[in-house]
Design a protein around this motif. Sequence first.
Motif, PDB file in Angstrom:
ATOM      1  N   ALA A 134       0.852  -1.190   0.000  1.00 54.90           N
ATOM      2  CA  ALA A 134       0.000   0.000   0.000  1.00 54.90           C
ATOM      3  C   ALA A 134       0.886   1.237   0.000  1.00 54.90           C
ATOM      4  CB  ALA A 134      -0.934   0.008   1.206  1.00 54.90           C
ATOM      5  N   ARG A 135       0.452   2.253  -0.729  1.00 58.66           N
ATOM      6  CA  ARG A 135       1.200   3.503  -0.818  1.00 58.66           C
ATOM      7  C   ARG A 135       0.644   4.519   0.170  1.00 58.66           C
ATOM      8  NH1 ARG A 135       1.374   4.361  -7.414  1.00 58.66           N
ATOM      9  NH2 ARG A 135       2.745   2.596  -7.899  1.00 58.66           N
ATOM     10  N   PHE A 136       1.536   5.330   0.737  1.00 56.99           N
ATOM     11  CA  PHE A 136       1.142   6.358   1.697  1.00 56.99           C
ATOM     12  C   PHE A 136       1.837   7.675   1.353  1.00 56.99           C
ATOM     13  CE2 PHE A 136       0.517   2.332   3.760  1.00 56.99           C
ATOM     14  CZ  PHE A 136      -0.685   2.489   4.439  1.00 56.99           C
ATOM     15  N   LYS A 137       1.107   8.769   1.535  1.00 61.96           N
ATOM     16  CA  LYS A 137       1.623  10.100   1.245  1.00 61.96           C
ATOM     17  C   LYS A 137       1.305  11.019   2.407  1.00 61.96           C
ATOM     18  CE  LYS A 137       1.129  13.915  -2.077  1.00 61.96           C
ATOM     19  NZ  LYS A 137       0.446  14.346  -3.324  1.00 61.96           N
ATOM     20  N   TYR A 138       2.296  11.790   2.864  1.00 58.91           N
ATOM     21  CA  TYR A 138       2.074  12.735   3.953  1.00 58.91           C
ATOM     22  C   TYR A 138       1.174  13.874   3.476  1.00 58.91           C
ATOM     23  CZ  TYR A 138       5.907  10.288   6.260  1.00 58.91           C
ATOM     24  OH  TYR A 138       6.696   9.318   6.836  1.00 58.91           O
ATOM     25  N   GLU A 139       0.325  14.355   4.374  1.00 64.28           N
ATOM     26  CA  GLU A 139      -0.634  15.380   3.991  1.00 64.28           C
ATOM     27  C   GLU A 139       0.017  16.729   3.687  1.00 64.28           C
ATOM     28  OE1 GLU A 139      -3.360  16.178   7.137  1.00 64.28           O
ATOM     29  OE2 GLU A 139      -1.813  16.650   8.605  1.00 64.28           O
ATOM     30  N   ASP A 140       1.232  16.969   4.217  1.00 60.41           N
ATOM     31  CA  ASP A 140       1.846  18.279   4.041  1.00 60.41           C
ATOM     32  C   ASP A 140       3.024  18.267   3.057  1.00 60.41           C
ATOM     33  OD1 ASP A 140       3.372  16.731   5.723  1.00 60.41           O
ATOM     34  OD2 ASP A 140       3.249  18.089   7.435  1.00 60.41           O
ATOM     35  N   ALA A 141       3.993  17.399   3.261  1.00 61.77           N
ATOM     36  CA  ALA A 141       5.189  17.344   2.427  1.00 61.77           C
ATOM     37  C   ALA A 141       5.898  16.023   2.698  1.00 61.77           C
ATOM     38  CB  ALA A 141       6.114  18.523   2.747  1.00 61.77           C
ATOM     39  N   PRO A 142       6.796  15.594   1.807  1.00 60.17           N
ATOM     40  CA  PRO A 142       7.533  14.357   2.059  1.00 60.17           C
ATOM     41  C   PRO A 142       8.395  14.465   3.322  1.00 60.17           C
ATOM     42  CG  PRO A 142       7.703  14.980  -0.245  1.00 60.17           C
ATOM     43  CD  PRO A 142       7.097  16.153   0.475  1.00 60.17           C
ATOM     44  N   HIS A 143       8.523  13.359   4.041  1.00 59.99           N
ATOM     45  CA  HIS A 143       9.341  13.309   5.251  1.00 59.99           C
ATOM     46  C   HIS A 143      10.178  12.036   5.257  1.00 59.99           C
ATOM     47  CE1 HIS A 143       7.441  16.747   7.175  1.00 59.99           C
ATOM     48  NE2 HIS A 143       6.255  16.234   6.910  1.00 59.99           N
ATOM     49  N   ASP A 144      11.319  12.123   5.912  1.00 58.68           N
ATOM     50  CA  ASP A 144      12.137  10.942   6.160  1.00 58.68           C
ATOM     51  C   ASP A 144      11.650  10.287   7.440  1.00 58.68           C
ATOM     52  OD1 ASP A 144      14.163   9.047   6.026  1.00 58.68           O
ATOM     53  OD2 ASP A 144      15.611  10.327   7.066  1.00 58.68           O
ATOM     54  N   SER A 145      11.417   8.998   7.398  1.00 61.06           N
ATOM     55  CA  SER A 145      10.962   8.265   8.581  1.00 61.06           C
ATOM     56  C   SER A 145      11.615   6.902   8.616  1.00 61.06           C
ATOM     57  CB  SER A 145       9.432   8.101   8.576  1.00 61.06           C
ATOM     58  OG  SER A 145       9.007   7.296   9.664  1.00 61.06           O
ATOM     59  N   GLU A 146      12.036   6.490   9.809  1.00 60.16           N
ATOM     60  CA  GLU A 146      12.591   5.158  10.020  1.00 60.16           C
ATOM     61  C   GLU A 146      11.845   4.418  11.121  1.00 60.16           C
ATOM     62  OE1 GLU A 146      16.771   5.533  10.716  1.00 60.16           O
ATOM     63  OE2 GLU A 146      17.190   6.388   8.739  1.00 60.16           O
ATOM     64  N   ALA A 147      10.777   5.029  11.626  1.00 65.68           N
ATOM     65  CA  ALA A 147      10.038   4.446  12.749  1.00 65.68           C
ATOM     66  C   ALA A 147       8.577   4.289  12.369  1.00 65.68           C
ATOM     67  CB  ALA A 147      10.171   5.339  13.984  1.00 65.68           C
ATOM     68  N   MET A 148       8.054   3.102  12.573  1.00 62.48           N
ATOM     69  CA  MET A 148       6.673   2.804  12.210  1.00 62.48           C
ATOM     70  C   MET A 148       6.133   1.711  13.121  1.00 62.48           C
ATOM     71  SD  MET A 148       5.326   1.263   8.536  1.00 62.48           S
ATOM     72  CE  MET A 148       5.877  -0.403   8.945  1.00 62.48           C
ATOM     73  N   TRP A 149       4.861   1.787  13.446  1.00 60.69           N
ATOM     74  CA  TRP A 149       4.219   0.679  14.160  1.00 60.69           C
ATOM     75  C   TRP A 149       2.762   0.590  13.751  1.00 60.69           C
ATOM     76  CZ3 TRP A 149       5.326   5.192  17.051  1.00 60.69           C
ATOM     77  CH2 TRP A 149       4.225   5.854  17.592  1.00 60.69           C
ATOM     78  N   VAL A 150       2.126  -0.523  14.073  1.00 60.37           N
ATOM     79  CA  VAL A 150       0.710  -0.752  13.795  1.00 60.37           C
ATOM     80  C   VAL A 150       0.002  -0.953  15.126  1.00 60.37           C
ATOM     81  CG1 VAL A 150      -0.989  -2.212  12.633  1.00 60.37           C
ATOM     82  CG2 VAL A 150       1.248  -1.814  11.575  1.00 60.37           C
ATOM     83  N   ASP A 151      -1.020  -0.144  15.383  1.00 57.15           N
ATOM     84  CA  ASP A 151      -1.785  -0.250  16.623  1.00 57.15           C
ATOM     85  C   ASP A 151      -2.569  -1.559  16.611  1.00 57.15           C
ATOM     86  OD1 ASP A 151      -3.396   0.010  18.830  1.00 57.15           O
ATOM     87  OD2 ASP A 151      -4.167   1.994  18.298  1.00 57.15           O
ATOM     88  N   PRO A 152      -2.315  -2.482  17.547  1.00 52.04           N
ATOM     89  CA  PRO A 152      -3.030  -3.766  17.542  1.00 52.04           C
ATOM     90  C   PRO A 152      -4.505  -3.642  17.872  1.00 52.04           C
ATOM     91  CG  PRO A 152      -1.702  -3.569  19.529  1.00 52.04           C
ATOM     92  CD  PRO A 152      -1.339  -2.395  18.660  1.00 52.04           C
ATOM     93  N   THR A 153      -4.956  -2.491  18.387  1.00 51.34           N
ATOM     94  CA  THR A 153      -6.366  -2.353  18.754  1.00 51.34           C
ATOM     95  C   THR A 153      -7.250  -1.989  17.571  1.00 51.34           C
ATOM     96  OG1 THR A 153      -6.226   0.005  19.343  1.00 51.34           O
ATOM     97  CG2 THR A 153      -5.660  -1.602  21.053  1.00 51.34           C
ATOM     98  N   ASP A 154      -6.698  -1.332  16.536  1.00 57.66           N
ATOM     99  CA  ASP A 154      -7.539  -0.953  15.389  1.00 57.66           C
ATOM    100  C   ASP A 154      -6.811  -1.010  14.055  1.00 57.66           C
ATOM    101  OD1 ASP A 154      -5.896   1.242  15.415  1.00 57.66           O
ATOM    102  OD2 ASP A 154      -7.504   2.730  15.509  1.00 57.66           O
ATOM    103  N   ALA A 155      -5.574  -1.490  14.048  1.00 64.25           N
ATOM    104  CA  ALA A 155      -4.772  -1.673  12.831  1.00 64.25           C
ATOM    105  C   ALA A 155      -4.351  -0.370  12.170  1.00 64.25           C
ATOM    106  CB  ALA A 155      -5.503  -2.560  11.819  1.00 64.25           C
ATOM    107  N   SER A 156      -4.442   0.773  12.856  1.00 60.94           N
ATOM    108  CA  SER A 156      -3.928   2.021  12.298  1.00 60.94           C
ATOM    109  C   SER A 156      -2.404   1.981  12.242  1.00 60.94           C
ATOM    110  CB  SER A 156      -4.363   3.215  13.156  1.00 60.94           C
ATOM    111  OG  SER A 156      -5.747   3.429  13.056  1.00 60.94           O
ATOM    112  N   LEU A 157      -1.822   2.622  11.230  1.00 58.55           N
ATOM    113  CA  LEU A 157      -0.375   2.719  11.093  1.00 58.55           C
ATOM    114  C   LEU A 157       0.086   4.078  11.580  1.00 58.55           C
ATOM    115  CD1 LEU A 157      -1.482   0.904   8.501  1.00 58.55           C
ATOM    116  CD2 LEU A 157       0.942   0.933   7.934  1.00 58.55           C
ATOM    117  N   TYR A 158       1.240   4.104  12.235  1.00 63.05           N
ATOM    118  CA  TYR A 158       1.820   5.347  12.741  1.00 63.05           C
ATOM    119  C   TYR A 158       3.255   5.463  12.246  1.00 63.05           C
ATOM    120  CZ  TYR A 158      -2.231   5.890  15.729  1.00 63.05           C
ATOM    121  OH  TYR A 158      -3.518   6.044  16.178  1.00 63.05           O
ATOM    122  N   PHE A 159       3.614   6.671  11.778  1.00 64.41           N
ATOM    123  CA  PHE A 159       4.954   6.972  11.287  1.00 64.41           C
ATOM    124  C   PHE A 159       5.525   8.118  12.125  1.00 64.41           C
ATOM    125  CE2 PHE A 159       2.516   5.109   7.964  1.00 64.41           C
ATOM    126  CZ  PHE A 159       3.369   4.451   7.094  1.00 64.41           C
TER     127      PHE A 159
END
Length: 246
Positions: A42-67
């Motif tokens: 799946a592709r994801f795009k930041y709402e404001d501008a591109p960002h560098d990220s090396e940290a991500m997790w998935v909330d086990p309670t609702d499957a939301s992704l966090y960067f």
Amino acid sequence: MGDIGDNGENRPFVTVHRFLEPAIDPNAVSTPLKIQVKPESARFKYEDAPHDSEAMWVDPTDASLYFVTKRTPVARIYQGKWPKKPGKTTQTLQTPDESKQNPDKSDENTQTVQKPDENKHTLDRSDKSTQILHKVGSIPMKWVTAADISPSGNQIIIRNYNQAMLWHRPEDENIADALAKSGQLVPLEAEKQGEAICFAADGKGYFTVSEKKRQPIYYYACKGVRRDSKATGSAGGESASGKESE
């Protein structure tokens, strides 16, 4: 698995892949070990501008992704959702206030995987749409290199090269509100280029490792932490200690 790094901060979108966790017999592992998987992407795009990220997790309670961003003056937290079904349109993702709604359900072109809070969950086979990542908060850290959430979702840990912070999340609180509170500084071994952190399966400690070759894996036991469950409250109010290496 997130292909989300962007040192130049100019990628039009980043990609996340998910697949069934391979079953590996630790007593029969050869070197090198080759594993073939069939991921969904799946592709994801930041709402404001591109960002560098090396940290991500998935909330086990609702499957939301966090960067978590790496190069911004303070680390920004962005939230997204896996696409509901294949399509070519851009979808607006779930906000923190909607985080209690049920996980997505796909059409018949799916495969079944196991989730922590339910026996079955369907995955979309292939999606070409771009999901929008919405900023939901920030934390007073920079150069964030890794993050994780405990199996129950009641603890979040985020690290950079020099320190690691732990947040406790009650059962009725969304992640944005939990991270708006002060985190707890926890031990972190000096590593050449520490860019990994994760909770143990029981939530009673966490692991770190450097990016370099042949580095030790450190384990830090959290004093006073009960076995990970749906219980609310803090981890006993004491910092992690008792690191080990392998």
